[in-house]
Write a protein that holds these residues in place. Structure first.
Motif, PDB file in Angstrom:
ATOM      1  N   VAL A 104       0.836  -1.198   0.000  1.00  0.00           N
ATOM      2  CA  VAL A 104       0.000   0.000   0.000  1.00  0.00           C
ATOM      3  C   VAL A 104       0.871   1.248   0.000  1.00  0.00           C
ATOM      4  N   GLY A 105       0.689   2.093  -1.005  1.00  0.00           N
ATOM      5  CA  GLY A 105       1.332   3.397  -1.033  1.00  0.00           C
ATOM      6  C   GLY A 105       0.276   4.437  -1.366  1.00  0.00           C
ATOM      7  N   MET A 106       0.041   5.399  -0.497  1.00  0.00           N
ATOM      8  CA  MET A 106      -1.042   6.355  -0.692  1.00  0.00           C
ATOM      9  C   MET A 106      -0.592   7.788  -0.399  1.00  0.00           C
ATOM     10  N   PRO A 107      -1.063   8.758  -1.210  1.00  0.00           N
ATOM     11  CA  PRO A 107      -0.812  10.172  -0.914  1.00  0.00           C
ATOM     12  C   PRO A 107      -1.763  10.625   0.192  1.00  0.00           C
ATOM     13  N   LEU A 108      -1.317  10.560   1.412  1.00  0.00           N
ATOM     14  CA  LEU A 108      -2.197  10.781   2.554  1.00  0.00           C
ATOM     15  C   LEU A 108      -2.731  12.202   2.620  1.00  0.00           C
ATOM     16  N   ASP A 109      -2.066  13.136   1.932  1.00  0.00           N
ATOM     17  CA  ASP A 109      -2.561  14.509   1.939  1.00  0.00           C
ATOM     18  C   ASP A 109      -3.655  14.737   0.900  1.00  0.00           C
ATOM     19  N   LYS A 110      -3.905  13.728   0.049  1.00  0.00           N
ATOM     20  CA  LYS A 110      -4.891  13.880  -1.019  1.00  0.00           C
ATOM     21  C   LYS A 110      -6.073  12.919  -0.911  1.00  0.00           C
ATOM     22  N   LEU A 111      -5.858  11.782  -0.306  1.00  0.00           N
ATOM     23  CA  LEU A 111      -6.922  10.782  -0.211  1.00  0.00           C
ATOM     24  C   LEU A 111      -7.368  10.608   1.233  1.00  0.00           C
ATOM     25  N   PRO A 112      -8.657  10.760   1.507  1.00  0.00           N
ATOM     26  CA  PRO A 112      -9.155  10.560   2.868  1.00  0.00           C
ATOM     27  C   PRO A 112      -9.113   9.084   3.264  1.00  0.00           C
ATOM     28  N   PRO A 113      -9.099   8.794   4.541  1.00  0.00           N
ATOM     29  CA  PRO A 113      -9.033   7.404   5.011  1.00  0.00           C
ATOM     30  C   PRO A 113     -10.148   6.523   4.461  1.00  0.00           C
ATOM     31  N   GLU A 114     -11.339   7.117   4.225  1.00  0.00           N
ATOM     32  CA  GLU A 114     -12.460   6.310   3.720  1.00  0.00           C
ATOM     33  C   GLU A 114     -12.151   5.737   2.331  1.00  0.00           C
ATOM     34  N   VAL A 115     -11.510   6.552   1.498  1.00  0.00           N
ATOM     35  CA  VAL A 115     -11.166   6.096   0.150  1.00  0.00           C
ATOM     36  C   VAL A 115     -10.119   4.985   0.218  1.00  0.00           C
ATOM     37  N   ILE A 116      -9.086   5.210   1.006  1.00  0.00           N
ATOM     38  CA  ILE A 116      -8.033   4.197   1.154  1.00  0.00           C
ATOM     39  C   ILE A 116      -8.620   2.905   1.723  1.00  0.00           C
ATOM     40  N   GLY A 117      -9.518   3.060   2.680  1.00  0.00           N
ATOM     41  CA  GLY A 117     -10.163   1.884   3.264  1.00  0.00           C
ATOM     42  C   GLY A 117     -10.943   1.083   2.244  1.00  0.00           C
ATOM     43  N   ARG A 118     -11.612   1.772   1.322  1.00  0.00           N
ATOM     44  CA  ARG A 118     -12.376   1.062   0.289  1.00  0.00           C
ATOM     45  C   ARG A 118     -11.448   0.295  -0.654  1.00  0.00           C
ATOM     46  N   ILE A 119     -10.277   0.847  -0.948  1.00  0.00           N
ATOM     47  CA  ILE A 119      -9.303   0.123  -1.775  1.00  0.00           C
ATOM     48  C   ILE A 119      -8.908  -1.177  -1.086  1.00  0.00           C
ATOM     49  N   SER A 139       2.906  -0.379   4.278  1.00  0.00           N
ATOM     50  CA  SER A 139       2.292   0.821   3.721  1.00  0.00           C
ATOM     51  C   SER A 139       3.250   2.002   3.843  1.00  0.00           C
ATOM     52  N   ILE A 140       3.203   2.898   2.829  1.00  0.00           N
ATOM     53  CA  ILE A 140       4.022   4.115   2.853  1.00  0.00           C
ATOM     54  C   ILE A 140       3.202   5.285   2.303  1.00  0.00           C
ATOM     55  N   ASP A 141       3.671   6.492   2.587  1.00  0.00           N
ATOM     56  CA  ASP A 141       3.062   7.718   2.077  1.00  0.00           C
ATOM     57  C   ASP A 141       3.821   8.121   0.805  1.00  0.00           C
ATOM     58  N   VAL A 142       3.127   8.148  -0.341  1.00  0.00           N
ATOM     59  CA  VAL A 142       3.767   8.424  -1.630  1.00  0.00           C
ATOM     60  C   VAL A 142       2.964   9.458  -2.417  1.00  0.00           C
ATOM     61  N   TYR A 147      -1.362   0.119  -5.137  1.00  0.00           N
ATOM     62  CA  TYR A 147      -1.892  -0.975  -4.322  1.00  0.00           C
ATOM     63  C   TYR A 147      -1.641  -2.289  -5.054  1.00  0.00           C
ATOM     64  N   GLY A 148      -1.363  -3.313  -4.294  1.00  0.00           N
ATOM     65  CA  GLY A 148      -1.181  -4.643  -4.856  1.00  0.00           C
ATOM     66  C   GLY A 148      -0.941  -5.645  -3.748  1.00  0.00           C
ATOM     67  N   LEU A 149      -0.452  -6.806  -4.125  1.00  0.00           N
ATOM     68  CA  LEU A 149      -0.251  -7.890  -3.171  1.00  0.00           C
ATOM     69  C   LEU A 149       1.071  -8.606  -3.412  1.00  0.00           C
ATOM     70  N   VAL A 150       1.597  -9.174  -2.363  1.00  0.00           N
ATOM     71  CA  VAL A 150       2.532 -10.289  -2.463  1.00  0.00           C
ATOM     72  C   VAL A 150       1.668 -11.536  -2.404  1.00  0.00           C
ATOM     73  N   GLY A 151       1.793 -12.394  -3.382  1.00  0.00           N
ATOM     74  CA  GLY A 151       1.021 -13.627  -3.398  1.00  0.00           C
ATOM     75  C   GLY A 151       1.920 -14.815  -3.094  1.00  0.00           C
ATOM     76  N   ILE A 152       1.508 -15.637  -2.151  1.00  0.00           N
ATOM     77  CA  ILE A 152       2.244 -16.843  -1.789  1.00  0.00           C
ATOM     78  C   ILE A 152       1.344 -18.041  -2.054  1.00  0.00           C
ATOM     79  N   GLY A 153       1.883 -19.036  -2.758  1.00  0.00           N
ATOM     80  CA  GLY A 153       1.099 -20.218  -3.069  1.00  0.00           C
ATOM     81  C   GLY A 153       1.934 -21.481  -2.967  1.00  0.00           C
ATOM     82  N   VAL A 154       1.292 -22.589  -3.261  1.00  0.00           N
ATOM     83  CA  VAL A 154       1.970 -23.886  -3.263  1.00  0.00           C
ATOM     84  C   VAL A 154       1.666 -24.607  -4.565  1.00  0.00           C
ATOM     85  N   VAL A 155       2.581 -25.496  -4.949  1.00  0.00           N
ATOM     86  CA  VAL A 155       2.405 -26.273  -6.160  1.00  0.00           C
ATOM     87  C   VAL A 155       3.232 -27.548  -6.040  1.00  0.00           C
TER      88      VAL A 155
END
Length: 346
Positions: A104-119, A139-142, A147-155
């Motif tokens: 998670v990297g979000m411009p905290l001065d531009k996006l309210p917590p509600e928007v980030i929470g919905r992401i 998470s960082i302030d950028v 937004y994205g994920l680290v995905g861990i799986g098995v095979v």
């Protein structure tokens, strides 16, 4: 909250903001070569979707990460699309996800917590659908939202499907239609219809979970997902991994209807041109081919479909598996043959 449009904060959205394949190749070439452990079954050498590390004869870990800037304005949809795209890399190796970590990297001065929470809620909803937890993250302030994920799986190590596994004579299938990047360009221009947006969200939030099933079909030799480098770029990676030539039939390519209309009218992303500049020398289109056809095969697909190389005898079983999981059977689009590692489109 409803007035905030996430795409206004991103210079390029979704997988269209990936570093161009030519530049990426140069960067990777600068990485110092080290001694690789024998249990690292898949690393960076074949341009595959995820790393695979063998634990024992029956189990291997699949690890990947994927994140990007907004491709849509709705925060919940953005979270869903980014999470679906990230987990696709695990499925493309024939694996099954077991957990995820949020990036998670979000411009905290531009996006309210509600928007980030919905992401975050959108991403978590996809993980629930995949049957896995979001077990942590960072998470960082950028300046731009990412937004994205680290995905861990098995095979099962015997079931790993890599680009290098494709064989001469294999049939090529694509599990989702093309055109997501074109639709995203239409959205930014304000000309995408509600129906086009619905199609875009439908396909970008359809999990490629069928990949784990396809790996258990003996005739399936290689799987990759089609994302930011476009169909031609990811197919070229498969060709290079297996040292084969791909022969595509353009008229058989599945395309989202509205995307086809838009690209014929000249709508495309800048990433499409960057893709062509990076690998166009290894892609052959008919001399008389219209410009829009080049734009289509290089169109960056955010959370695109699986590209599958399989024996003729496995085609029906592959299409049946795709249809059972996502309701449509995918399309046969070409074949692999002996030759130089390039893509020939007829």
């Amino acid at each position: 909250m409803d007035q905030i449009k996430l795409t206004q904060f991103s210079h390029g959205g979704g997988c269209g903001c990936k570093i161009a394949p030519g530049v990426l190749s140069d960067l990777l070439a600068r990485m110092p070569a080290g001694v690789l452990p024998a249990d690292l079954l898949v690393g960076t050498d074949t341009a595959d979707d995820a790393a695979v590390y063998r634990l024992n004869d029956r189990q291997a870990v699949v690890a990947t990460t994927d994140f990007f800037t907004p491709i849509v304005d709705d925060p919940y949809d953005f979270g869903r699309i980014a999470a679906t795209n990230a987990l696709s890399d695990v499925y493309a190796m024939g694996g099954t996800p077991i957990m995820a970590l949020a990036i998670v990297g979000m411009p905290l001065d531009k996006l309210p917590p509600e928007v980030i929470g919905r992401i975050l809620e959108g991403g978590a909803s996809v993980c629930r659908e995949a049957g896995i937890p979001v077990a942590g993250g960072h998470s960082i302030d950028v300046l731009e939202p990412i937004y994205g994920l680290v995905g861990i799986g098995v095979v099962d190590p015997a079931r790993v499907r890599t680009n290098a596994g494709a064989r001469e004579g294999d049939v090529l299938l694509l599990s989702k239609p093309l055109g997501v990047g074109i639709l995203s360009a239409g959205l930014k221009k304000g000309i995408l219809t509600p129906a086009g947006y619905a199609e875009m969200v439908k396909w970008t939030t359809t999990l490629n979970r069928v990949g784990a099933r396809l790996a258990h079909i003996d005739g399936v030799h290689a799987i990759t997902d089609v994302t930011g480098f476009g169909l031609a770029g990811h197919l070229l990676e498969m060709c290079r991994g297996a040292n084969l030539e791909a022969r595509l039939e353009f008229d058989r390519l599945p395309v989202i209807d509205e995307a086809l209309h838009l690209v014929r009218d000249g709508v495309a992303t800048g990433a499409s041109s960057r893709n062509w500049a990076s690998y166009g020398a290894s892609v052959r289109l008919p001399p008389q081919a219209e410009e829009w056809k080049r734009k289509l095969v290089t169109d960056p697909q955010t959370s695109g479909g699986l590209l599958i190389a399989c024996a003729d005898s496995a085609v029906d079983e592959v299409q049946a598996a795709i249809a059972e999981v996502q309701g449509e059977s995918g399309a046969v689009i070409g074949r692999l043959a002996a030759g130089d590692a390039e893509v020939v489109i007829g």
